[in-house]
Enzyme design. Structure first.
Site, PDB file in Angstrom:
ATOM      1  N   HIS A  76       0.718  -1.235  -0.049  1.00 51.64           N
ATOM      2  CA  HIS A  76       0.086   0.234   0.050  1.00 51.64           C
ATOM      3  C   HIS A  76       0.829   1.272  -0.075  1.00 51.64           C
ATOM      4  O   HIS A  76       1.769   1.401   0.548  1.00 51.64           O
ATOM      5  CB  HIS A  76      -1.035  -0.106   1.143  1.00 51.64           C
ATOM      6  CG  HIS A  76      -0.534  -0.082   2.465  1.00 51.64           C
ATOM      7  ND1 HIS A  76      -0.349   1.277   2.952  1.00 51.64           N
ATOM      8  CD2 HIS A  76       0.030  -1.032   3.418  1.00 51.64           C
ATOM      9  CE1 HIS A  76       0.389   0.979   4.481  1.00 51.64           C
ATOM     10  NE2 HIS A  76       0.286  -0.486   4.526  1.00 51.64           N
ATOM     11  N   ASP A  78      -0.330   4.316   0.978  1.00 55.18           N
ATOM     12  CA  ASP A  78      -0.652   5.438   1.820  1.00 55.18           C
ATOM     13  C   ASP A  78       0.012   5.027   3.521  1.00 55.18           C
ATOM     14  O   ASP A  78       0.300   3.984   3.731  1.00 55.18           O
ATOM     15  CB  ASP A  78      -2.076   5.504   2.129  1.00 55.18           C
ATOM     16  CG  ASP A  78      -2.807   4.120   2.592  1.00 55.18           C
ATOM     17  OD1 ASP A  78      -2.647   3.120   2.173  1.00 55.18           O
ATOM     18  OD2 ASP A  78      -3.723   4.399   3.373  1.00 55.18           O
ATOM     19  N   GLU A 130      -5.296   2.010   2.301  1.00 56.44           N
ATOM     20  CA  GLU A 130      -5.184   0.641   3.294  1.00 56.44           C
ATOM     21  C   GLU A 130      -5.453   1.036   4.784  1.00 56.44           C
ATOM     22  O   GLU A 130      -6.029   0.402   5.346  1.00 56.44           O
ATOM     23  CB  GLU A 130      -3.914   0.062   3.171  1.00 56.44           C
ATOM     24  CG  GLU A 130      -3.819  -1.358   3.608  1.00 56.44           C
ATOM     25  CD  GLU A 130      -3.484  -1.500   5.170  1.00 56.44           C
ATOM     26  OE1 GLU A 130      -3.611  -2.494   5.805  1.00 56.44           O
ATOM     27  OE2 GLU A 130      -3.051  -0.324   5.525  1.00 56.44           O
ATOM     28  N   GLU A 131      -4.981   2.096   4.962  1.00 51.64           N
ATOM     29  CA  GLU A 131      -4.978   2.620   6.297  1.00 51.64           C
ATOM     30  C   GLU A 131      -6.333   3.242   6.871  1.00 51.64           C
ATOM     31  O   GLU A 131      -6.577   4.002   7.763  1.00 51.64           O
ATOM     32  CB  GLU A 131      -3.913   3.802   6.799  1.00 51.64           C
ATOM     33  CG  GLU A 131      -2.501   3.275   6.625  1.00 51.64           C
ATOM     34  CD  GLU A 131      -1.951   2.544   7.503  1.00 51.64           C
ATOM     35  OE1 GLU A 131      -2.864   2.016   8.620  1.00 51.64           O
ATOM     36  OE2 GLU A 131      -0.944   1.915   7.589  1.00 51.64           O
TER      37      GLU A 131
END
Length: 374
Positions: A76, A78, A130-131
């Site tokens: 990911h 982010d 993703e976060e």
């Protein structure tokens, strides 16, 4: 020979370290990943990928070298908010995302670029968000890509460990409003009802609930905004395999005489068996670097959960970096571990060149110890 590659076709250590540093120097908190995606699209094109940015902002790089299997490596873009000055010190590279999870993604790009003898198709993807609760990037990938023959998800496992699975996650929001009244009035207040809702959730999960145990659920009171007339409380429940989410939500609603309980997000736990080909390939790579692989499960959640919900393919999570430094103010990666991670991935890719046609090796086994990612 391209400056980025050694005479044997591997990405040079200088190029690998420069790629990660360049990624760290581009801030990419959730919802602000485009600059990093643009950088990686250009970098991957220079390394021989066919690269593009998809409709939600994911960067996708493809290398096709034959009619063999398709291997997907997915990390990911982010990070959580917060800047950490990028610097090298004592063999460590500091910066936001060094561990979670630009280090693992950079390692995947380097390993894939150097996999000159892989006979099929390698797809490397950096996903957005993703976060965040919605995991929009991974959701888009599973909706728009065919399942690969094998999948490695990039998260910090430590260079000599492989992650077999993650707990699931249930995000809830309780909202309630009450008429204004004097504090001494015995009528329930919104703030009191929100606290009672949290207490009811804890009671329903039982005395054995724990974030430290993979086989047990664990709850967190993430946010509480309340006064006497209005209240909003956000709860997060990490769930083990087989947990009945619908029953929990129904039981909790039955205990709340006022207000509404909404499910904001729900993703199931995932667990890969030790005998799966991806686990075996990564473990073999670790052994070839003279370490004993450690197989772990984690009590947090990752994009492995999101993809495992719909893709029944061999998979595991792997990446250099110490997950205890996730989101930390001194987040850093040991450069020698980062380079070992590239080597492990390179060796694993070679092992996966001839994927078996047998089932993917998922099984129910006793819980292994493991840390939390988020």
């Amino acid at each position: 020979m391209n400056w980025a590659f050694t005479s044997s076709g591997d990405v040079t250590e200088t190029c690998a370290a420069g790629l990660l540093r360049g990624m760290l120097e581009i801030p990419s908190p959730s919802y602000q990943e485009r600059a990093l995606a643009d950088f990686l699209a250009g970098t991957m094109a220079d390394l021989g990928f066919r690269a593009h940015i998809d409709g939600v902002g994911n960067v996708v790089g493809v290398i096709e070298r034959g009619e063999g299997p398709t291997l997907m490596l997915l990390g990911h873009l982010d990070t959580v908010p917060g800047r950490i000055p990028v610097r090298s010190e004592g063999g460590k590279l500091y910066g936001r995302g060094a561990v979670d999870a630009k280090g693992p993604l950079a390692a995947m790009i380097c390993a894939a670029a150097g996999a000159a003898h892989f006979p099929g198709r390698i797809v490397v993807i950096g996903v957005v968000e993703e976060e965040t609760p919605g995991s929009r990037g991974a959701m888009a990938i599973r909706a728009t890509h065919d399942p690969p023959d094998a999948l490695i998800v990039g998260e910090p496992s430590g260079w000599s460990s492989v992650v077999l699975g993650y707990k699931g996650k249930l995000d809830l929001r309780y909202t309630v409003a009450c008429p204004a009244t004097h504090p001494s009035n015995p009528a329930p207040k919104a703030s009191e009802l929100a606290v009672s809702a949290w207490a009811a959730l804890v009671d329903l999960l039982g005395p054995d609930a724990s974030h430290a145990v993979f086989a047990q659920p664990g709850a967190t009171l993430c946010q509480l905004n309340a006064d006497q007339t209005t209240a909003t409380a956000d709860f997060s429940v990490r769930t083990p395999p087989g947990f009945d989410v619908e029953a929990l939500v129904d039981d909790l609603r039955d205990r709340l005489p006022f207000g509404t309980l909404d499910v904001l997000n729900s993703v199931a736990a995932c667990r890969e068996g030790r005998s799966g080909p991806v686990v075996r390939a990564l473990s073999s790579g670790i052994r070839q670097l003279h370490a004993q692989p450690r197989l772990v499960v984690k009590t947090a959640t990752s994009d492995m959960n999101t993809l495992a919900e719909v893709w029944n393919v061999p998979m595991a999570t792997y990446g250099p970096g110490d997950s205890r430094l996730d989101h930390a103010d001194d987040e850093h990666i040991v450069l020698s571990d980062y380079l070992r991670g590239i080597d492990v991935l390179s060796l694993a890719i070679g092992e996966l060149a001839d994927l078996p046609g047998a089932p993917n090796g998922r099984e129910t086994v006793a819980a292994l110890p493991g840390g939390s990612r988020r």
